[in-house]
Design a protein around this motif. Structure first.
Motif, PDB file in Angstrom:
ATOM      1  N   LYS A 144      10.384  10.519 -13.166  1.00 14.71           N
ATOM      2  CA  LYS A 144      10.181  10.116 -11.778  1.00 14.71           C
ATOM      3  C   LYS A 144      10.638   8.685 -11.530  1.00 14.71           C
ATOM      4  O   LYS A 144      11.307   8.391 -10.530  1.00 14.71           O
ATOM      5  CB  LYS A 144       8.694  10.246 -11.413  1.00 14.71           C
ATOM      6  N   GLN A 147      14.437   8.571 -11.565  1.00 13.27           N
ATOM      7  CA  GLN A 147      14.996   9.155 -10.348  1.00 13.27           C
ATOM      8  C   GLN A 147      14.932   8.163  -9.197  1.00 13.27           C
ATOM      9  O   GLN A 147      15.862   8.070  -8.390  1.00 13.27           O
ATOM     10  CB  GLN A 147      14.233  10.433  -9.987  1.00 13.27           C
ATOM     11  N   SER A 151      18.106   6.595  -7.169  1.00 13.48           N
ATOM     12  CA  SER A 151      18.147   6.663  -5.713  1.00 13.48           C
ATOM     13  C   SER A 151      18.421   5.287  -5.111  1.00 13.48           C
ATOM     14  O   SER A 151      19.173   5.165  -4.133  1.00 13.48           O
ATOM     15  CB  SER A 151      16.819   7.204  -5.176  1.00 13.48           C
ATOM     16  N   THR A 180      17.693  17.958 -14.329  1.00 14.19           N
ATOM     17  CA  THR A 180      16.704  16.908 -14.067  1.00 14.19           C
ATOM     18  C   THR A 180      17.241  15.787 -13.193  1.00 14.19           C
ATOM     19  O   THR A 180      16.618  15.392 -12.201  1.00 14.19           O
ATOM     20  CB  THR A 180      16.187  16.323 -15.391  1.00 14.19           C
ATOM     21  N   LEU A 181      18.412  15.241 -13.535  1.00 10.98           N
ATOM     22  CA  LEU A 181      18.931  14.092 -12.804  1.00 10.98           C
ATOM     23  C   LEU A 181      19.360  14.447 -11.384  1.00 10.98           C
ATOM     24  O   LEU A 181      19.476  13.563 -10.532  1.00 10.98           O
ATOM     25  CB  LEU A 181      20.099  13.463 -13.560  1.00 10.98           C
ATOM     26  N   ALA A 184      17.297  13.256  -8.181  1.00  8.01           N
ATOM     27  CA  ALA A 184      17.478  11.970  -7.484  1.00  8.01           C
ATOM     28  C   ALA A 184      18.255  12.137  -6.190  1.00  8.01           C
ATOM     29  O   ALA A 184      18.115  11.331  -5.266  1.00  8.01           O
ATOM     30  CB  ALA A 184      18.202  10.981  -8.401  1.00  8.01           C
ATOM     31  N   GLU A 187      16.025  12.765  -2.679  1.00 10.98           N
ATOM     32  CA  GLU A 187      15.105  11.815  -2.067  1.00 10.98           C
ATOM     33  C   GLU A 187      15.259  11.886  -0.547  1.00 10.98           C
ATOM     34  O   GLU A 187      16.372  12.042  -0.018  1.00 10.98           O
ATOM     35  CB  GLU A 187      15.402  10.399  -2.557  1.00 10.98           C
ATOM     36  N   ARG A 254      17.314  21.091  -6.597  1.00  6.49           N
ATOM     37  CA  ARG A 254      18.206  20.541  -7.624  1.00  6.49           C
ATOM     38  C   ARG A 254      18.829  21.633  -8.491  1.00  6.49           C
ATOM     39  O   ARG A 254      19.979  21.505  -8.930  1.00  6.49           O
ATOM     40  CB  ARG A 254      17.450  19.551  -8.498  1.00  6.49           C
TER      41      ARG A 254
END
Length: 277
Positions: A144, A147, A151, A180-181, A184, A187, A254
């Protein structure tokens, strides 16, 4: 079965004298260009930071110059297809070798997102830190916070370049993209206008060499591979294909975005390489 880079045998036979001679004839002038430019970059970075903060509008041009000189000195041919986007967003690419960094930076001024281990690699880690690479720990507990940092960099207008496969390959395949990435990009302040540009990097080996010649994977020694690449004669080629950007807002999450980008990147490979891990 999933392709396992550590399970693929690698023949790292000693290089011949001709390869070693060509390596030094290219490595010495490139080293002068690289570390000379790094010195200039470090001098410029401080006033750039005072004036512009994290935006870095000046020093990426110097990094791009060094990457273009890599191809001029090594003889490896670079071809760029498509148009790098000018809109706000990020770039995702397949990852075959350490030479991807030169190919992708020569074509477009970007900031790489790399695994944290690279920070400690001899030589490479120092250069990566100096050129503004973002290092990511692949630890769930830090996801978190990382990310949020990504952002913030995207909000500054930086073009961030990700290798979603999470590792390099033999240049003959595209591995499944880790998702996972990509979080970001979702957002609240970003996803409405943010675009992601998929990029395919294709290596073509020198004549009479294995098609995996430029791939760097598993426990292959960086030093051995560096000598192989810079000492090659004749050289092969690398093509960087910029696909049309996709809008983050067009995807629900995502995972859907990662799958779409993976499919576009894989479809850009030659037919015999359109395989997943």
């Amino acid at each position: 079965m999933t392709w396992n880079p550590d399970a693929v045998g690698i023949d790292q036979a000693p290089h011949g004298w001709a390869t070693l001679v060509r390596f030094w004839l290219r490595a010495i002038p490139f080293g002068i260009v690289c570390f000379g430019s790094l010195g200039i970059l470090l001098i410029l970075r401080q006033p750039e930071r005072w004036i512009y903060g994290m935006r870095r509008p000046v020093t990426p041009y110097l990094t791009q110059f060094v990457c273009r000189m890599f191809f001029a000195i090594s003889g490896l041919r670079l071809r760029v297809t498509g148009r790098p986007m000018t809109d706000h967003g990020a770039i995702v690419s397949n990852h075959a070798s350490w030479t991807d960094i030169f190919a992708l930076h020569a074509a477009k001024r970007v900031f790489f997102v790399s695994k944290a281990e690279v920070r400690g690699w001899f030589g490479i880690g120092w250069l990566a830190r100096a050129t503004g690479t973002i290092f990511i720990n692949r630890v769930r507990g830090e996801a978190k916070r990382q990310q949020q940092y990504l952002s913030e960099r995207l909000a500054l207008g930086h073009k961030l370049l990700f290798f979603p496969e999470g590792t390099s390959t033999d240049a003959m395949r595209v591995l499944p993209f880790k998702t996972t990435l990509f979080a970001a990009f979702f957002e609240a302040d970003l996803h409405r206008n943010l675009k992601i540009q998929p990029v395919t990097v294709i290596y073509r080996a020198p004549p009479d060499k294995a098609p995996t010649f430029y791939g760097w994977w598993g426990d292959m020694s960086f030093g051995w591979h560096l000598v192989q690449v810079l000492g090659a004669s004749p050289q092969g080629a690398v093509e960087v294909i910029y696909h049309p950007p996709v809008k983050v807002a067009d995807y629900p999450d995502r995972k859907a975005l990662a799958r779409a980008c993976e499919r576009i990147v894989r479809d850009g490979m030659p037919a015999e390489r359109q395989i997943s891990g």
